[in-house]
Design a protein around this motif. Structure first.
Motif, PDB file in Angstrom:
ATOM      1  N   MET A 150       0.838  -1.195   0.000  1.00  0.00           N
ATOM      2  CA  MET A 150       0.000   0.000   0.000  1.00  0.00           C
ATOM      3  C   MET A 150       0.877   1.249   0.000  1.00  0.00           C
ATOM      4  N   GLU A 151       0.622   2.146  -0.928  1.00  0.00           N
ATOM      5  CA  GLU A 151       1.401   3.370  -1.045  1.00  0.00           C
ATOM      6  C   GLU A 151       0.561   4.562  -0.589  1.00  0.00           C
ATOM      7  N   LEU A 152       1.243   5.535  -0.004  1.00  0.00           N
ATOM      8  CA  LEU A 152       0.590   6.780   0.377  1.00  0.00           C
ATOM      9  C   LEU A 152       1.068   7.887  -0.553  1.00  0.00           C
ATOM     10  N   PHE A 153       0.151   8.792  -0.891  1.00  0.00           N
ATOM     11  CA  PHE A 153       0.490   9.925  -1.744  1.00  0.00           C
ATOM     12  C   PHE A 153       0.170  11.202  -0.962  1.00  0.00           C
ATOM     13  N   THR A 154       1.200  11.836  -0.465  1.00  0.00           N
ATOM     14  CA  THR A 154       0.993  13.019   0.370  1.00  0.00           C
ATOM     15  C   THR A 154       0.731  14.249  -0.492  1.00  0.00           C
ATOM     16  N   GLU A 155      -0.134  15.110  -0.008  1.00  0.00           N
ATOM     17  CA  GLU A 155      -0.443  16.353  -0.687  1.00  0.00           C
ATOM     18  C   GLU A 155      -0.999  17.326   0.342  1.00  0.00           C
ATOM     19  N   ALA A 156      -0.938  18.584   0.016  1.00  0.00           N
ATOM     20  CA  ALA A 156      -1.494  19.604   0.897  1.00  0.00           C
ATOM     21  C   ALA A 156      -2.937  19.873   0.483  1.00  0.00           C
ATOM     22  N   PHE A 157      -3.838  19.974   1.459  1.00  0.00           N
ATOM     23  CA  PHE A 157      -5.242  20.227   1.162  1.00  0.00           C
ATOM     24  C   PHE A 157      -5.882  20.957   2.334  1.00  0.00           C
ATOM     25  N   GLU A 158      -6.951  21.674   2.019  1.00  0.00           N
ATOM     26  CA  GLU A 158      -7.713  22.371   3.045  1.00  0.00           C
ATOM     27  C   GLU A 158      -8.583  21.366   3.794  1.00  0.00           C
ATOM     28  N   ILE A 159      -8.476  21.364   5.116  1.00  0.00           N
ATOM     29  CA  ILE A 159      -9.212  20.387   5.918  1.00  0.00           C
ATOM     30  C   ILE A 159     -10.714  20.589   5.777  1.00  0.00           C
ATOM     31  N   SER A 160     -11.146  21.825   5.796  1.00  0.00           N
ATOM     32  CA  SER A 160     -12.586  22.101   5.734  1.00  0.00           C
ATOM     33  C   SER A 160     -13.188  21.603   4.426  1.00  0.00           C
ATOM     34  N   GLU A 161     -12.451  21.764   3.314  1.00  0.00           N
ATOM     35  CA  GLU A 161     -12.965  21.308   2.026  1.00  0.00           C
ATOM     36  C   GLU A 161     -13.060  19.787   1.979  1.00  0.00           C
ATOM     37  N   ALA A 162     -12.030  19.110   2.510  1.00  0.00           N
ATOM     38  CA  ALA A 162     -12.060  17.649   2.525  1.00  0.00           C
ATOM     39  C   ALA A 162     -13.211  17.141   3.384  1.00  0.00           C
ATOM     40  N   VAL A 163     -13.409  17.769   4.541  1.00  0.00           N
ATOM     41  CA  VAL A 163     -14.500  17.352   5.429  1.00  0.00           C
ATOM     42  C   VAL A 163     -15.851  17.578   4.762  1.00  0.00           C
ATOM     43  N   GLN A 164     -15.992  18.699   4.054  1.00  0.00           N
ATOM     44  CA  GLN A 164     -17.256  18.997   3.393  1.00  0.00           C
ATOM     45  C   GLN A 164     -17.575  17.963   2.323  1.00  0.00           C
ATOM     46  N   ASP A 165     -16.548  17.513   1.591  1.00  0.00           N
ATOM     47  CA  ASP A 165     -16.756  16.463   0.591  1.00  0.00           C
ATOM     48  C   ASP A 165     -17.277  15.189   1.243  1.00  0.00           C
ATOM     49  N   VAL A 166     -16.674  14.806   2.378  1.00  0.00           N
ATOM     50  CA  VAL A 166     -17.097  13.585   3.076  1.00  0.00           C
ATOM     51  C   VAL A 166     -18.522  13.742   3.600  1.00  0.00           C
ATOM     52  N   MET A 187      -3.622  20.811   5.873  1.00  0.00           N
ATOM     53  CA  MET A 187      -2.734  19.771   6.392  1.00  0.00           C
ATOM     54  C   MET A 187      -2.108  19.032   5.224  1.00  0.00           C
ATOM     55  N   ARG A 188      -1.051  18.320   5.515  1.00  0.00           N
ATOM     56  CA  ARG A 188      -0.335  17.576   4.485  1.00  0.00           C
ATOM     57  C   ARG A 188      -0.397  16.095   4.830  1.00  0.00           C
ATOM     58  N   ALA A 189      -1.128  15.345   4.018  1.00  0.00           N
ATOM     59  CA  ALA A 189      -1.307  13.913   4.250  1.00  0.00           C
ATOM     60  C   ALA A 189      -1.824  13.301   2.959  1.00  0.00           C
ATOM     61  N   ASP A 190      -2.253  12.044   3.029  1.00  0.00           N
ATOM     62  CA  ASP A 190      -2.879  11.393   1.885  1.00  0.00           C
ATOM     63  C   ASP A 190      -4.369  11.725   1.926  1.00  0.00           C
ATOM     64  N   LEU A 191      -4.800  12.618   1.054  1.00  0.00           N
ATOM     65  CA  LEU A 191      -6.179  13.103   1.074  1.00  0.00           C
ATOM     66  C   LEU A 191      -7.175  11.967   0.891  1.00  0.00           C
ATOM     67  N   THR A 192      -6.879  11.058  -0.037  1.00  0.00           N
ATOM     68  CA  THR A 192      -7.804   9.945  -0.290  1.00  0.00           C
ATOM     69  C   THR A 192      -7.987   9.093   0.952  1.00  0.00           C
ATOM     70  N   ARG A 193      -6.892   8.811   1.666  1.00  0.00           N
ATOM     71  CA  ARG A 193      -6.987   7.956   2.857  1.00  0.00           C
ATOM     72  C   ARG A 193      -7.679   8.694   4.009  1.00  0.00           C
ATOM     73  N   VAL A 194      -7.442   9.990   4.126  1.00  0.00           N
ATOM     74  CA  VAL A 194      -8.136  10.753   5.172  1.00  0.00           C
ATOM     75  C   VAL A 194      -9.640  10.718   4.927  1.00  0.00           C
ATOM     76  N   ARG A 195     -10.026  10.920   3.679  1.00  0.00           N
ATOM     77  CA  ARG A 195     -11.448  10.838   3.350  1.00  0.00           C
ATOM     78  C   ARG A 195     -12.006   9.453   3.666  1.00  0.00           C
ATOM     79  N   GLN A 196     -11.238   8.421   3.296  1.00  0.00           N
ATOM     80  CA  GLN A 196     -11.703   7.055   3.518  1.00  0.00           C
ATOM     81  C   GLN A 196     -11.878   6.775   5.009  1.00  0.00           C
ATOM     82  N   ILE A 197     -10.936   7.249   5.832  1.00  0.00           N
ATOM     83  CA  ILE A 197     -11.033   7.053   7.286  1.00  0.00           C
ATOM     84  C   ILE A 197     -12.296   7.717   7.823  1.00  0.00           C
TER      85      ILE A 197
END
Length: 753
Positions: free
Chosen positions: A320-336, A362-372
């Motif tokens: 399993m690979e992680l792809f780190t990127e910077a993203f706005e937390i509020s936008e990611a949360v709103q998508d979820v 924050m800087r992390a794997d956006l896809t995995r944060v959303r999945q969590i």
């Protein structure tokens, strides 16, 4: 002692031998001198006592008749004894009868009182008292005093001789010890040399040579035996390593095959159910639509379970690979939140989201944060009815590092301590009754926690039966990848805060090579563009958000966050997805630099407005070109043929790569839809053969596969395909859009094609 411990073993042995022999010799010589001096003292006492006895005999008559002058004459004979200091004859009443004093002792007083017959030593003299008797009657006493110069002289001679002996013996001891120590140090130094060679050369076949059967010989035997065991162990470890690597390759191959075998029938289920629903709507036969929707929903649910199992398998296999990127937390949360709302409403629940305005990025794997977050909110919705689900987001500092906390609370059934104990075990729910009532495999929580840990965080839980549960996801705000180093800002990279330029005519160049950035800047500036550059993917994403450029040139091969991850992040952001992206990479043909769907990219769930915009953008008025469909699964070919023909595309089929090459030779297609996993000639081999002919290189290729596409697969396909779609994970609209876009891009970039 510290100095001695740091000496070489040769010097230590030499010094030990010398010291031992010198001490032994010194003790022997000292004992000899002491014994000799004791004997000499006894001899002095005997000689002086004999002298006193002789004087007593000679002076007995003088004492008897009290002839004092005669006694003095007798003592005068002591001048022949140079060590006699003085001599006295005392009468029986203790009065001084006669006196003798050596020249240097003249005028010294006589002893104050007589001593008992005998002798004694003090620091400077030997004193001897002898009685003078005649016929049993004591006539007087003889006292003789002698100096100790004889002893002192004798001691000085002995010390000089001892110093000479010690000097000679030390030299001899050094010469002998220098040679004899080799008997001990030689094997030990040989062992040390062998150990150094083994360490430096990492060669455990080297052996020490045994020269004796003593303890050192036993030590060498033990050392050689240890090397043999290590060598045998290494052989076993290498065999085990090879087996493990082979098992790992087999497992990876198995996962890839399983992904293909599971997703291929799911592709048919989802595809045919969608087509049947469309046919029913077109014909006005609405009766089967509810059942078809149930089939489609069940298929998607099964696909989600399959993806969970494959995700867990990849995590366990370290794939399993992680792809780190910077993203706005509020936008990611709103998508979820938008995605999860229907599931929350299903059980008449209310979702409350609470976070401050300054939550930031924050800087992390956006896809995995959303999945969590989706997994945890989905669980809360499943186990709560007519209740409240709260998502609270905050940040805090710990040991100099900032952490982001996502707290998901519900008012559902809660859990007992026993249930909490096995909560994060794979394929396990709270208990059997929970599984029967609520369903599920229990993989969501396991995968979520593994993803959190891979990103440097964790998930904790608090719960009480009947009072609900609270899951807390803790993630570092700035996720560091393994081996990642902080880089100084590049001279050609401008920070977001410094930019206040309009987006008109701005091109963003993202490349980790300074020369490439400089060249692109010169070329594009000359053409009238306003060029901004970024040296890495993270900075590129930040600049893209700030600048909203009219186009982006993107390098594929970059450290930390490569072009794939940047492209995925760009196309996942609704504000950035419309920006054309040009991939720049090392390929033989300039035409192939615009590859892998660089201008369009869809992520799940597909936004229909976004999809409609893409279709309008690349709508082709001309007659569609022929599509060559390559897949070993006949049902998959039939399903895709029906989809494409319904959209007006002429279709030809091939069951493997070898047949497909003949089809291309017969009639050059406008587009190729390619499965990767096929017998005889797979998709990778087909692409390689296709691009051996110059006239076929411009044919756009869209990969439609059930295989998980790895980084290695991407390298093999790079520059040869327009887009990669995953079987069972794309809708019919995705397929049509990919076909239109790929042909559109192919025509646009190659008018002759």
């Amino acid at each position: 002692m510290h100095f001695f411990r740091d000496l070489s073993i040769r010097r230590k042995l030499t010094l030990i031998i010398m010291f031992t022999s010198s001490v032994a010799l010194l003790l022997a010589c000292t004992a000899f001198i002491v014994l000799d001096l004791i004997s000499f003292r006894q001899s002095m006492v005997a000689n002086l006592s004999s002298l006193a006895e002789s004087i007593g005999i000679n002076s007995s008559a003088a004492l008897a008749f009290n002839v004092r002058g005669s006694g003095s004459d007798i003592l005068t004979s002591l001048r022949a004894q140079p060590h006699v200091v003085s001599a006295y004859i005392f009468a029986a009443d203790g009065s001084l009868f006669a006196t003798y004093q050596r020249g240097d002792q003249k005028g010294k007083p006589a002893p104050p009182q007589l001593q008992q017959p005998g002798h004694y030593f003090d620091k400077q003299y030997l004193h001897v008292f002898r009685p003078v008797n005649q016929d049993g009657e004591r006539l007087g006493t003889i006292y003789i005093q002698s100096d100790l110069e004889q002893i002192h002289s004798r001691l000085r001679r002995y010390l000089m001789v001892l110093a000479g002996i010690m000097l000679v013996s030390s030299g001899a001891a050094y010469l002998l010890s220098s040679r004899l120590q080799r008997v001990v140090s030689g094997p030990i130094l040989h062992l040390a040399e062998i150990e150094t060679r083994v360490h430096e050369e990492n060669d455990y076949s080297i052996r020490a040579t045994k020269d004796s059967n003593d303890e050192l010989g036993l030590l060498i035997d033990g050392f050689n035996e240890m090397l043999q065991r290590i060598q045998d162990r290494d052989v076993q470890l290498n065999v085990a390593k090879d087996k493990a690597e082979e098992a790992n390759r087999t497992k990876s191959s198995f996962l890839a095959n399983m992904s293909h075998e599971l997703r291929t029938p799911m592709n048919a289920i989802l595809g045919y159910s969608e087509m049947l629903m469309e046919d029913a709507e077109d014909t006005g036969n609405l009766e089967p639509i509810p059942d078809l929707k149930k089939i489609n929903a069940a298929g998607k649910h099964l696909l989600a379970l399959i993806n969970d199992i494959l995700d867990l398998s990849k995590i366990e296999a370290g794939k399993m690979e992680l792809f780190t990127e910077a993203f706005e937390i509020s936008e990611a949360v709103q998508d979820v939140v938008t995605t999860i709302q229907p599931l929350v409403a299903k059980n008449s629940n209310k979702l409350v989201v609470d976070y401050g305005e300054d939550l930031g990025a924050m800087r992390a794997d956006l896809t995995r944060v959303r999945q969590i977050l989706f997994n945890l909110l989905s669980n809360a919705s499943k186990f709560t009815e007519k209740g409240t689900i709260t998502l609270d987001i905050s940040s805090q500092m710990r040991t100099g590092e900032e952490w982001v906390l996502f707290k998901i609370s519900d008012t559902g059934i809660g859990m007992t301590p026993e249930q909490l104990g096995k909560l994060f075990q794979a394929f396990s729910q709270a208990d059997v009754s929970t599984t029967r009532k609520y369903g599920g495999t229990g993989l969501g929580l396991v995968i979520s926690r593994r993803f959190s840990q891979m990103m440097g965080g964790d998930i904790s839980v608090e719960s009480e039966p009947g009072k609900g549960s609270t899951f807390t996801v803790q993630l570092p705000r700035d996720m560091k990848e393994p081996g990642e180093k902080e880089e100084a800002p590049d001279a050609t990279t401008e920070t977001v805060e410094q930019l206040e330029l309009p987006a008109e005519n701005t091109i963003l160049v993202i490349d980790d090579e300074e020369s490439a950035r400089e060249l692109a800047t010169r070329v594009l500036t000359k053409e009238g563009f306003n060029v901004k550059t970024a040296s890495n993917g993270e900075e590129g994403l930040r600049l893209a958000k700030q600048l909203r450029p009219v186009a982006i040139t993107l390098d594929v091969l970059m450290p930390n966050m490569d072009g794939w991850a940047v492209l995925k992040a760009l196309k996942a952001d609704p504000d950035l997805t419309g920006i054309p992206v040009i991939l720049v990479t090392i390929v033989e043909d300039k035409q192939l630099g615009y590859s892998l769907g660089a201008s369009d990219y869809l992520t799940k769930p597909v936004d229909r407005d976004q999809l409609a915009g893409i279709l309008d953008k690349y709508r082709i008025d001309d007659k569609p070109s022929t599509v060559l469909l390559i897949d070993d699964d006949a049902s998959a070919r039939e399903m895709m043929r029906r989809i494409l023909e319904k959209e007006g595309w002429p279709v030809k089929e091939a069951e493997n790569g070898a047949v497909a090459l003949h089809r291309v030779a017969e009639e050059r297609p406008g587009l190729i839809l390619l499965d990767l996993m096929m017998p005889k000639m797979n998709g990778f081999e087909f692409v390689s053969e296709l691009h051996k002919r110059e006239e076929w290189r411009s044919i756009p290729v869209v990969v439609v596969t059930g295989k998980d596409v790895t980084a290695e697969d991407r390298e093999r396909l790079e520059g040869h395909v327009k887009k990669i779609l995953l079987k069972g994970s794309h809708s019919n609209e995705d397929l049509v859009t990919a076909v239109r876009n790929a042909v559109g891009m192919g025509v646009a970039s190659n008018p002759k094609g």
